[in-house]
Motif scaffolding. Structure first.
Motif, mmCIF file in Angstrom:
data_model
loop_
_atom_site.group_PDB
_atom_site.id
_atom_site.type_symbol
_atom_site.label_atom_id
_atom_site.label_comp_id
_atom_site.label_asym_id
_atom_site.label_seq_id
_atom_site.Cartn_x
_atom_site.Cartn_y
_atom_site.Cartn_z
ATOM 1 N N GLN A 1 8.169 8.035 -10.015
ATOM 2 C CA GLN A 1 7.648 8.412 -11.325
ATOM 3 C C GLN A 1 7.465 7.201 -12.229
ATOM 4 O O GLN A 1 6.467 7.086 -12.933
ATOM 5 C CB GLN A 1 8.582 9.408 -11.999
ATOM 6 C CG GLN A 1 8.594 10.749 -11.307
ATOM 7 C CD GLN A 1 9.514 11.738 -11.983
ATOM 8 O OE1 GLN A 1 10.284 11.398 -12.875
ATOM 9 N NE2 GLN A 1 9.451 12.969 -11.543
ATOM 10 N N LYS A 2 8.463 6.319 -12.253
ATOM 11 C CA LYS A 2 8.382 5.109 -13.059
ATOM 12 C C LYS A 2 9.499 4.174 -12.641
ATOM 13 O O LYS A 2 10.440 4.571 -11.963
ATOM 14 C CB LYS A 2 8.472 5.416 -14.553
ATOM 15 C CG LYS A 2 9.753 6.110 -14.981
ATOM 16 C CD LYS A 2 9.722 6.434 -16.457
ATOM 17 C CE LYS A 2 10.903 7.315 -16.845
ATOM 18 N NZ LYS A 2 10.898 7.606 -18.267
ATOM 19 N N ARG B 1 0.835 -1.212 0.000
ATOM 20 C CA ARG B 1 0.000 0.000 0.000
ATOM 21 C C ARG B 1 0.868 1.260 0.000
ATOM 22 O O ARG B 1 0.561 2.241 -0.678
ATOM 23 C CB ARG B 1 -0.959 0.000 1.199
ATOM 24 C CG ARG B 1 -2.138 -0.934 1.016
ATOM 25 C CD ARG B 1 -3.219 -0.696 2.054
ATOM 26 N NE ARG B 1 -2.795 -0.999 3.414
ATOM 27 C CZ ARG B 1 -2.869 -2.204 3.984
ATOM 28 N NH1 ARG B 1 -3.368 -3.228 3.306
ATOM 29 N NH2 ARG B 1 -2.469 -2.378 5.228
ATOM 30 N N ASN C 1 2.262 1.752 -3.505
ATOM 31 C CA ASN C 1 1.202 2.269 -4.378
ATOM 32 C C ASN C 1 0.915 3.738 -4.110
ATOM 33 O O ASN C 1 0.705 4.521 -5.039
ATOM 34 C CB ASN C 1 -0.083 1.447 -4.224
ATOM 35 C CG ASN C 1 -0.003 0.137 -4.940
ATOM 36 O OD1 ASN C 1 0.775 -0.021 -5.882
ATOM 37 N ND2 ASN C 1 -0.781 -0.833 -4.499
ATOM 38 N N ARG C 2 0.906 4.137 -2.827
ATOM 39 C CA ARG C 2 0.678 5.543 -2.488
ATOM 40 C C ARG C 2 1.825 6.415 -2.994
ATOM 41 O O ARG C 2 1.597 7.478 -3.573
ATOM 42 C CB ARG C 2 0.514 5.721 -0.975
ATOM 43 C CG ARG C 2 0.241 7.177 -0.576
ATOM 44 C CD ARG C 2 0.116 7.376 0.922
ATOM 45 N NE ARG C 2 1.242 6.893 1.691
ATOM 46 C CZ ARG C 2 2.419 7.530 1.801
ATOM 47 N NH1 ARG C 2 2.621 8.672 1.184
ATOM 48 N NH2 ARG C 2 3.383 7.025 2.541
ATOM 49 N N GLU D 1 3.684 5.845 -5.506
ATOM 50 C CA GLU D 1 3.535 5.945 -6.964
ATOM 51 C C GLU D 1 2.409 6.902 -7.332
ATOM 52 O O GLU D 1 2.585 7.777 -8.174
ATOM 53 C CB GLU D 1 3.279 4.561 -7.576
ATOM 54 C CG GLU D 1 4.498 3.681 -7.573
ATOM 55 C CD GLU D 1 4.238 2.276 -8.091
ATOM 56 O OE1 GLU D 1 3.074 1.798 -8.026
ATOM 57 O OE2 GLU D 1 5.198 1.640 -8.547
ATOM 58 N N SER D 2 1.253 6.759 -6.694
ATOM 59 C CA SER D 2 0.102 7.602 -7.054
ATOM 60 C C SER D 2 0.344 9.071 -6.711
ATOM 61 O O SER D 2 -0.171 9.955 -7.385
ATOM 62 C CB SER D 2 -1.173 7.096 -6.384
ATOM 63 O OG SER D 2 -1.119 7.286 -4.984
ATOM 64 N N GLU D 3 1.139 9.343 -5.679
ATOM 65 C CA GLU D 3 1.444 10.721 -5.310
ATOM 66 C C GLU D 3 2.627 11.289 -6.093
ATOM 67 O O GLU D 3 2.989 12.449 -5.918
ATOM 68 C CB GLU D 3 1.714 10.821 -3.801
ATOM 69 C CG GLU D 3 0.456 10.589 -2.975
ATOM 70 C CD GLU D 3 0.705 10.628 -1.474
ATOM 71 O OE1 GLU D 3 1.864 10.838 -1.040
ATOM 72 O OE2 GLU D 3 -0.271 10.450 -0.723
ATOM 73 N N GLY D 4 3.228 10.473 -6.950
ATOM 74 C CA GLY D 4 4.281 10.956 -7.834
ATOM 75 C C GLY D 4 5.687 10.921 -7.274
ATOM 76 O O GLY D 4 6.618 11.392 -7.924
#
Length: 158
Positions: free
Chosen positions: A52-53, A40, A43-44, A46-49
């Motif tokens: 980046q990749k 989790r 994922n957070r 990643e979703s908050e930037g």
């Protein structure tokens, strides 16, 4: 930003920037969390930037791309349109792996990777020198890479 990054988040970021292929289970084991909360958090992040990749870093030398050139560019016109046109053109050139606006006498610094010096010369003649509005191009060929990392200095900055 630091309010959102906990100690566990920081550990995750440090581990992932060294090896992005670590699984959630491996990350959790290394930082002392269970797998689900660790997953989790990733994922957070990643979703908050913050992440980046995830990429594979290739060995340029093994692939025959031995020449790295730092090229400074000065434009003759500094209007918004000419800056945007240059930036769009450079973004489409695969040999340009990094491009920065600069302070001082030059406007941009490009990192260019090619297979040999002849390819670099051809690249300059065919693409860079043909762009409208370029006043000066200065090339600095790298001889030896002393340090080349993609890791951010998390320990000293956060």
């Amino acid at each position: 930003m630091q309010d959102k990054i906990s100690g566990a988040d920081l550990k995750i970021l440090k581990l992932l920037q060294e090896n992005a292929s670590l699984t959630a289970a491996e990350l959790a084991d290394r930082i002392g969390l269970s797998q689900s909360p660790c997953w989790r958090r990733v994922n957070r992040l990643e979703s908050e930037g913050y992440i980046q990749k995830r990429v594979a870093l290739l060995d340029a030398e093994k692939l025959g791309m031995d020449v790295v050139v730092f090229c400074s560019v000065k434009l003759s016109v500094h209007g918004r349109q000419s800056l945007e046109e240059f930036e769009q053109a450079v973004a489409g050139l695969p040999e340009v792996t990094e491009c920065y606006t600069m302070t001082g006498t030059m406007d941009y610094m490009l990192k260019i990777v090619t297979k040999d010096i002849r390819h670099y010369e051809q690249f300059v003649r065919t693409f860079l020198a043909q762009m409208p509005g370029i006043q000066e191009i200065h090339s600095h060929v790298a001889v030896t890479a002393i340090k080349n990392t993609t890791s951010l200095p998390l320990d000293t900055q956060l």
